[in-house]
Design a protein around this motif. Structure first.
Motif, PDB file in Angstrom:
ATOM      1  N   TYR A 286       0.834  -1.209   0.000  1.00  0.00           N
ATOM      2  CA  TYR A 286       0.000   0.000   0.000  1.00  0.00           C
ATOM      3  C   TYR A 286       0.870   1.260   0.000  1.00  0.00           C
ATOM      4  CZ  TYR A 286      -3.156   3.579   1.811  1.00  0.00           C
ATOM      5  OH  TYR A 286      -3.880   4.729   1.993  1.00  0.00           O
ATOM      6  N   ARG A 288       3.949   1.569  -1.182  1.00  0.00           N
ATOM      7  CA  ARG A 288       4.576   1.734  -2.493  1.00  0.00           C
ATOM      8  C   ARG A 288       3.567   2.243  -3.519  1.00  0.00           C
ATOM      9  NH1 ARG A 288       9.447   2.788  -2.574  1.00  0.00           N
ATOM     10  NH2 ARG A 288       9.109   2.664  -4.815  1.00  0.00           N
ATOM     11  N   ALA A 289       2.320   1.731  -3.452  1.00  0.00           N
ATOM     12  CA  ALA A 289       1.302   2.169  -4.412  1.00  0.00           C
ATOM     13  C   ALA A 289       0.975   3.647  -4.224  1.00  0.00           C
ATOM     14  CB  ALA A 289       0.039   1.324  -4.249  1.00  0.00           C
ATOM     15  N   CYS A 290       0.848   4.090  -2.958  1.00  0.00           N
ATOM     16  CA  CYS A 290       0.567   5.508  -2.704  1.00  0.00           C
ATOM     17  C   CYS A 290       1.705   6.391  -3.200  1.00  0.00           C
ATOM     18  CB  CYS A 290       0.344   5.733  -1.210  1.00  0.00           C
ATOM     19  SG  CYS A 290      -1.188   5.022  -0.565  1.00  0.00           S
ATOM     20  N   ASP A 292       3.981   5.668  -5.523  1.00  0.00           N
ATOM     21  CA  ASP A 292       4.073   5.629  -6.987  1.00  0.00           C
ATOM     22  C   ASP A 292       2.985   6.502  -7.622  1.00  0.00           C
ATOM     23  OD1 ASP A 292       6.196   3.935  -6.749  1.00  0.00           O
ATOM     24  OD2 ASP A 292       5.037   2.108  -7.120  1.00  0.00           O
ATOM     25  N   ASN A 293       1.773   6.445  -7.083  1.00  0.00           N
ATOM     26  CA  ASN A 293       0.688   7.274  -7.635  1.00  0.00           C
ATOM     27  C   ASN A 293       0.974   8.759  -7.431  1.00  0.00           C
ATOM     28  OD1 ASN A 293      -0.765   5.018  -8.433  1.00  0.00           O
ATOM     29  ND2 ASN A 293      -1.908   4.896  -6.515  1.00  0.00           N
ATOM     30  N   THR A 294       1.546   9.109  -6.275  1.00  0.00           N
ATOM     31  CA  THR A 294       1.874  10.517  -6.030  1.00  0.00           C
ATOM     32  C   THR A 294       2.982  11.003  -6.969  1.00  0.00           C
ATOM     33  OG1 THR A 294       1.292  10.219  -3.698  1.00  0.00           O
ATOM     34  CG2 THR A 294       2.574  12.166  -4.268  1.00  0.00           C
ATOM     35  N   LYS A 296       3.678   9.782  -9.881  1.00  0.00           N
ATOM     36  CA  LYS A 296       3.093   9.876 -11.228  1.00  0.00           C
ATOM     37  C   LYS A 296       2.282  11.154 -11.391  1.00  0.00           C
ATOM     38  CE  LYS A 296       0.153   7.306 -14.439  1.00  0.00           C
ATOM     39  NZ  LYS A 296      -0.670   6.077 -14.638  1.00  0.00           N
ATOM     40  N   TYR A 297       1.539  11.509 -10.334  1.00  0.00           N
ATOM     41  CA  TYR A 297       0.736  12.736 -10.387  1.00  0.00           C
ATOM     42  C   TYR A 297       1.639  13.962 -10.502  1.00  0.00           C
ATOM     43  CZ  TYR A 297      -2.166  16.569  -8.633  1.00  0.00           C
ATOM     44  OH  TYR A 297      -2.818  17.761  -8.486  1.00  0.00           O
ATOM     45  N   SER A 300       3.118  14.260 -13.989  1.00  0.00           N
ATOM     46  CA  SER A 300       2.164  14.680 -15.026  1.00  0.00           C
ATOM     47  C   SER A 300       1.916  16.185 -14.980  1.00  0.00           C
ATOM     48  CB  SER A 300       0.846  13.919 -14.867  1.00  0.00           C
ATOM     49  OG  SER A 300       0.232  14.236 -13.626  1.00  0.00           O
ATOM     50  N   TYR A 315       7.453  10.481   2.401  1.00  0.00           N
ATOM     51  CA  TYR A 315       6.916   9.118   2.335  1.00  0.00           C
ATOM     52  C   TYR A 315       7.878   8.137   3.015  1.00  0.00           C
ATOM     53  CZ  TYR A 315       2.742   9.590  -0.599  1.00  0.00           C
ATOM     54  OH  TYR A 315       1.479   9.872  -1.061  1.00  0.00           O
TER      55      TYR A 315
END
Length: 527
Positions: A286, A288-290, A292-294, A296-297, A300, A315
């Motif tokens: 969880y 790592r997913a948070c 990675d999503n941050t 990526k955001y 972008s 993090y």
């Protein structure tokens, strides 16, 4: 261990955790009952599954059960039970039987059975359960047939029916282990080893039935029989290959069954191992997913690299220091009573020392503890800035913060360490909140507890006396706030830290005047 005395016949539990009723709910709690049950003692229901004495006893029961599970098929198939050592085997067997009997007659009847919040008669309840029937059947004395058939280990097969004790031991042991997933991995591995063990026993029995070395497929009788047969089972069930071709119809059927069982058993074991490892690393996944999503955001939206690096650092540090990103996500799943117990253990010693809340209702402080939020600040992060409207109070859990100001904004007035509190006056301000009088910067990594003004107001609705006391302190301290601000203007309009204000306000009149006098001549702040 906290003991709870119960009435001889009614057996009512006196426990703060046993109030209320839950329809159709029943569970067992370990406890001792002495003599003829006229005087019963049991552990508090909060220690459900945590009684080490009972877990230790279940360990011995599980050990006796494993003796039968592993050695009955081995003694039946392999020629390890001989006339010269038969008495040792029988001694171990009957010792295991004695453990079974003690469990049925001494330990299991003394389990408190809770139904809808009430403790019912333990012995009668146990004798009505399916487990009691299985325990009794497991002790059926088929050994009496020894006089007719000889000592055949297969006659002890009913002993395997005490499997429910094994599963109960697993559940209770996992409840007290810090890293239960390690035990789950070991247990799942033992399941696979036992499948191979049974297959090795069957292979030797078939080899002995057809004749050792009679064909190329059967065991040839050379070397250690168990090791060689176990090696055959590993190659068969895991489908490694390189096995001799079966020659007879019986061998072909046995090998086909081996292949099918091996495929299913091995796939099930791999699936269980995946679930165990996945559950053990779910938090890390969880995190790592948070992250990675941050990332990526931020990529972008072309966020500057220095900001991205600070986010990544936050993090990493938050995960390493807390083991989670948000403590509230974990605590919100718990009942209010348990959340309060945790909050009291973690935060009460710090909050109780805040002069602002001294004299307030103790329960009000307890409710306030549940509203504290844990936030991590990176080195150089501003906790609050001069001129901001203050709506939070801060308690330093770990690390340090510095109150800075001066013409360059870098002059350090004071360094606050773990256990210090600042910003509490903001909670009492009216008309939109008071303004911060100085900058507070994190010196290194700082973990702070934050109490929001809105949360405090919602709590004070239920405690009018405490609300009056806090308002009285606000008016009383407000007079000194204005006095200090006017004095600040007389010494060159130097910024007055809110931390200094809080310390001055906590003094009595005599010491307060002395402190202000020390400030005026030099323009320096003395805490």
């Amino acid at each position: 261990m906290k003991l709870v005395e119960r009435m001889p016949s009614v057996c009512k539990a006196v426990s703060k955790h046993s109030t209320g009723t839950v329809p159709a709910l029943s569970f067992e709690v370990w406890g001792w009952c002495l003599g003829d049950f006229s005087h019963c003692w049991g552990v508090d229901t909060a220690s459900l599954s945590l009684d080490l004495v009972y877990v230790l006893w279940l360990f011995f029961v599980t050990l006796a059960w494993n003796w039968n599970v592993w050695l009955i098929p081995m003694r039946w198939a392999f020629p390890y039970q001989t006339p010269s050592n038969i008495y040792l085997w029988l001694l171990a067997d009957y010792l295991c039987d004695l453990i079974y009997i003690l469990d049925i007659m001494v330990f299991q009847p003394r389990l408190q059975f809770v139904r809808s919040g009430d403790i019912v008669d333990m012995r009668k309840n146990y004798m009505k359960t399916f487990r009691f029937k299985m325990d009794v059947i497991s002790l059926v004395p088929l050994e009496l047939f020894y006089f007719k058939t000889g000592i055949n280990p297969l006659l002890r097969f009913p002993r395997l029916l005490k499997v429910m004790s094994f599963f109960e031991f697993n559940d209770r042991l996992e409840a007290i282990l810090t890293k239960a997933y390690v035990y789950r991995v070991i247990r799942t591995t033992s399941y696979l080893l036992y499948c191979l063990h049974c297959n090795a026993c069957l292979f030797y029995w078939i080899s002995a039935y057809e004749g050792l070395g009679s064909t190329k497929w059967v065991y040839d009788g050379k070397g250690n029989s168990y090791i060689r047969c176990y090696y055959f089972a590993v190659k068969t069930l895991i489908t490694i290959g390189g096995l001799p071709e079966p020659t007879t119809l019986f061998e072909i059927i046995f090998q086909l069954i081996n292949y099918f069982v091996g495929v299913f058993a091995f796939s099930i074991m791999i699936g269980q191992m995946r679930d165990v490892v996945g559950a053990a690393t779910s938090g890390q996944t969880y995190y790592r997913a948070c992250m990675d999503n941050t990332v990526k955001y931020m990529a972008s939206y072309r966020i500057p690299k220095d900001v991205q690096n600070r986010v990544k650092t936050w993090y990493n540090y938050t995960w390493q220091s807390q083991g989670m990103l948000d403590e509230q996500e974990l605590l919100v799943q718990l009942p209010d009573k348990m959340r309060l117990d945790i909050a009291v253990d973690v935060n009460y010693d710090i909050v109780s020392k805040v002069s602002l809340f001294q004299g307030c209702d103790r329960q009000m402080i307890f409710d306030m503890l549940k509203s504290l939020r844990s936030v991590v600040y990176l080195p150089g992060d501003y906790v609050c800035k001069k001129g901001e409207v203050g709506r939070e109070m801060y308690i330093i859990k770990a690390g340090e913060v510095q109150v800075v100001g001066g013409p360059d904004g870098k002059t350090v007035f004071v360094t606050l360490k773990s256990g210090s509190v600042f910003g509490e006056i903001s909670l009492l301000a009216v008309g939109g909140g008071n303004r911060r009088t100085a900058n507070v910067v994190a010196h290194g990594f700082a973990n702070l507890f934050i109490l929001d003004k809105k949360d405090l107001n919602e709590i004070l609705v239920h405690y009018p006396e405490s609300q009056k006391l806090l308002r009285k302190k606000a008016r009383y301290w407000g007079c000194w706030s204005g006095c200090l601000v006017r004095m600040r203007r007389r010494v060159g309009n130097l910024p007055l830290p809110s931390v200094l204000l809080a310390n001055v306000q906590s003094l009595d009149n005599k010491n307060r005047r002395a402190t202000i006098t020390n400030i005026l001549p030099t323009g320096h702040y003395k805490l």
